[in-house]
Design a protein around this motif. Structure first.
Motif, short mmCIF file in Angstrom:
data_model
loop_
_atom_site.label_atom_id
_atom_site.label_comp_id
_atom_site.label_asym_id
_atom_site.label_seq_id
_atom_site.Cartn_x
_atom_site.Cartn_y
_atom_site.Cartn_z
N TYR A 113 -0.88 7.62 -9.37
CA TYR A 113 -2.28 7.84 -8.98
C TYR A 113 -2.60 7.05 -7.61
N ALA A 114 -2.14 5.64 -7.77
CA ALA A 114 -2.49 4.71 -6.76
C ALA A 114 -1.84 5.41 -5.49
N GLU A 115 -0.76 5.60 -5.66
CA GLU A 115 0.12 5.92 -4.62
C GLU A 115 -0.68 7.18 -3.87
N LEU A 116 -0.86 8.17 -4.73
CA LEU A 116 -1.46 9.42 -4.35
C LEU A 116 -2.87 9.20 -3.59
N LYS A 117 -3.68 8.13 -4.21
CA LYS A 117 -4.81 7.90 -3.38
C LYS A 117 -4.60 7.44 -1.97
N ASP A 118 -3.34 6.53 -1.88
CA ASP A 118 -3.13 6.09 -0.50
C ASP A 118 -2.93 7.17 0.34
N GLU A 119 -1.84 7.95 -0.15
CA GLU A 119 -1.45 9.26 0.80
C GLU A 119 -2.60 10.13 1.16
N VAL A 120 -3.49 10.38 0.27
CA VAL A 120 -4.64 11.24 0.61
C VAL A 120 -5.36 10.67 1.52
N ALA A 151 -2.32 17.36 1.43
CA ALA A 151 -3.29 18.06 2.50
C ALA A 151 -4.72 18.62 1.99
N MET A 152 -4.33 19.32 0.96
CA MET A 152 -5.70 19.99 0.03
C MET A 152 -6.51 18.66 -0.31
N LEU A 153 -6.17 17.75 -0.85
CA LEU A 153 -7.28 17.04 -1.33
C LEU A 153 -7.62 15.96 -0.13
N ALA A 154 -6.82 15.88 1.10
CA ALA A 154 -7.64 15.13 2.19
C ALA A 154 -8.51 15.99 2.72
#
Length: 663
Positions: A113-120, A151-154
């Motif tokens: 989740y931390a990595e996903l947050k950074d990518e978003v 991309a969707m979350l961004a």
């Protein structure tokens, strides 16, 4: 439907009670039904409290101007914050959000989740740099890779409604969607992998952009992920690489809270012909509905479960039960790029074994394709981690349900047979796994807080044991708000049929069995009229699949001079049957199967013609294209096949008609 419909002729007496341990620890218990009935708005307000709101709502539901609903009026929320940031802030940043499995065996990647947050955050900053502002639309045309979810979350993070277009659609279909919602930016990749070979995507975007330009709409930027390394044409004025923009962007981004009714995405439901129908979903109600139903229907325990939905994010199932619902709940999930049987038939079962998947959600068409192969392959895998199975996309035949439960679920896992639509946004009818006994083939009852009924032509509820039209009798949080840019079409399509009653008409036929449980009978368009009797294609297909020779079937009505319409069936045999009988089932197979339908349902349902076929015409999402089978049955030129996963199937079926056996 008339009372002479077949909907009261098939019976199912098998029952599977919830496992005691699951029932004891279930997220949602039986008292939820009464609580929701007593205070529907209070029930949904409590579900909404599971999310993090920047500003709480003033009013749960505004239904002052039906059929235009507003949910959680005055509330402000950010969907991406709820799907990533809040889990990190709560100390769960090290939890795996996504186990990504690529089609090439060596491709795999875990994202916490931390990595996903950074990518978003980086993608949100990159989109902003490309000129995307709140309210701008972004089209996403990608394979099943983590960047698609990012991309969707961004987009959600910056308030830019996205429209995800399935990567199997043509350039023309993509262009029609880009034009309809006036997408400013397209996010894509050079290609993806399909059955061992790179499959290009960027060329279709280039063509779609050219088509849109001729129609007067200019796409400003195309953001491209390098996935396969294929050569692509490049326009420096428009095209930008993901690794040059997103990967180099800052991982610091503060999300903005948006009004609960701010548009989250537009999802198109039409095929490649005709004006696309853009279903608009907004943020607050959609996120409440999807996160709550994911929690209750799948009994999600995010600390211990590994969840896998096999859908593509290009469809609503991927939006609701891969991206927004599971991630809002802090789930650990599998995301898989490839097909079920490549590079080997047991690929799905290998993934379940490797990642110890506990909850698996897939489509009946996939289940039936595995039935065709037999149980030897899944029996060789360790599937003991599974504790819950789900079915989505179309009604599941009782025998497919039993096979799924026994072979994949080891005879111990509940099966939740879910009914919902692109338009509904969330599951509406399903068993609750800790409450409801499973009944093969039945979606059972509306979920707590959902109003559904089966009515006749006059909108009057039918008694138990009878069939009619499935309607929704009250608003629900994740409901569509309108058709993008066309409020009148929204009213005419979904609300005009039962305007006097104020019912939403789902377009599906259904029956209530003797217990009052609901059975979905497929689209009303797929109901046949044989000698004045209204027959359901779904039930005849289920009767055929209940024969030990048959893995899958599709039934259509063909014009008949004597009966108005006649039943024509297309049948795929199980592999063990072809080994014994031959590829075409041999002489007499049509009579055997026809007599079986007569025994199971009655003489009126007996097919006029049964064709043994190697495969059925399906879209890449697994939907059977029955209109093409009607073309063959009525000796017409076969229509548009561009949306099929394999367009050559229709050539085989058409050629095989000459050797089919009429009974």
């Amino acid at each position: 439907m008339s009372e002479e419909t077949l909907s009261n002729l098939l019976h199912e007496n098998r029952r599977f009670e919830p496992p005691a341990d699951l029932a004891a620890a279930a997220n949602v218990k039986a008292d939820a039904y009464a609580a929701a009935e007593a205070d529907p708005e209070g029930f949904w307000a409590q579900a909404a409290e599971r999310l993090t709101w920047d500003q709480k709502w003033d009013r749960v539901l505004d239904w002052d101007n039906p059929p235009f609903a507003k949910w959680f009026v005055g509330g402000r929320i950010n969907a991406a914050y709820n799907c990533v940031d809040r889990h990190v802030e709560a100390g769960r940043g090290d939890r795996v959000a996504i186990h990504w499995v690529g089609e090439p065996l060596e491709d795999a990647r875990d994202l916490t989740y931390a990595e996903l947050k950074d990518e978003v955050c980086k993608a949100a900053n990159a989109l902003t740099e490309l000129g995307v502002r709140t309210g701008d639309r972004v089209a996403i045309y990608m394979p099943m890779i983590p960047e698609a979810v990012i991309a969707m979350l961004a987009c959600a993070r910056i308030g830019a409604p996205h429209t995800v277009v399935f990567g199997g659609f043509s350039a023309e279909a993509l262009a029609s969607r880009i034009e309809d919602c006036e997408a400013k930016v397209v996010v894509t990749s050079d290609g993806g992998y399909r059955r061992g070979a790179p499959s290009p995507l960027k060329p279709a975007v280039d063509e779609a952009r050219a088509i849109s330009a001729k129609s007067g709409h200019a796409v400003e930027k195309v953001l491209v992920v390098r996935r396969t390394g294929q050569d692509v044409d490049w326009d420096d004025a428009v095209d930008v690489w993901w690794h040059d923009t997103v990967d180099t962007a800052s991982a610091e981004h503060t999300p903005e809270a948006f009004d609960a009714e701010h548009p989250l995405f537009v999802m198109y439901t039409s095929g490649t012909t005709g004006k696309p129908k853009g279903i608009l979903h907004t943020t607050g109600g959609y996120l409440v509905g999807t996160s709550w139903t994911h929690y209750e229907v799948f009994d999600l325990k995010p600390e211990t479960d590994v969840y896998w939905c096999s859908a593509d994010i290009g469809w609503i199932t991927g939006h609701s039960y891969i991206v927004y619902g599971p991630l809002a709940n802090g789930a650990t999930e599998v995301l898989y790029e490839g097909t079920p049987d490549f590079p080997e038939r047991g690929r799905w079962w290998d993934i379940i074994e490797q990642h110890k998947v506990t909850i698996f959600y897939t489509a009946p068409t996939a289940i039936r394709s595995f039935m065709k192969q037999g149980r030897e392959i899944p029996d060789s895998k360790d599937l003991s981690s599974l504790r819950l199975l789900g079915s989505v996309g179309e009604p599941i035949n009782p025998e497919a349900y039993i096979w799924y439960r026994e072979v994949i679920g080891g005879g111990r896992t509940p099966v939740v047979d879910t009914w919902w639509q692109t338009e509904t946004g969330m599951i509406l009818i399903s068993p609750l796994p800790g409450v409801t006994a499973g009944k093969p083939g039945s979606a059972m009852k509306p979920l707590p807080g959902v109003g559904a009924e089966v009515v006749n032509d006059e909108g009057v509820p039918v008694p138990n044991g009878h069939g009619g039209y499935l309607v929704l009798t009250q608003p629900w949080p994740a409901m569509l708000r309108t058709i993008w840019g066309d409020d009148q079409r929204y009213v005419d399509t979904y609300w005009a049929r039962f305007k006097d009653q104020g019912y939403y008409f789902a377009g599906d036929g259904a029956k209530k069995d003797e217990d009052g449980d609901l059975w979905l009978l497929g689209r009303v368009d797929d109901v046949m009229n044989v000698s004045g009797h209204r027959l359901s294609t779904t039930e005849i297909e289920s009767a055929l699949v209940s024969h030990p020779y048959v893995a899958e079937s599709a039934v259509v009505g063909a014009t008949d001079p004597d009966t108005g319409q006649a039943v024509v069936a297309y049948v795929i045999l199980r592999e063990e049957a072809t080994k014994t009988l031959g590829e075409d089932g041999g002489e007499g197979i049509a009579k055997v199967l026809s007599d079986h339908v007569r025994k199971e349902i009655g003489p009126i349902a007996k097919p006029r013609q049964i064709m043994i076929v190697p495969e059925l015409p399906k879209t890449r999402s697994g939907k059977i294209m029955r209109r093409l089978l009607r073309d063959v049955a009525e000796h017409r030129e076969v229509g548009d096949v561009t949306t099929l996963a394999d367009s050559t199937i229709m050539d085989l079926i058409s050629a095989g008609q000459a050797r089919s056996t009429d009974d």
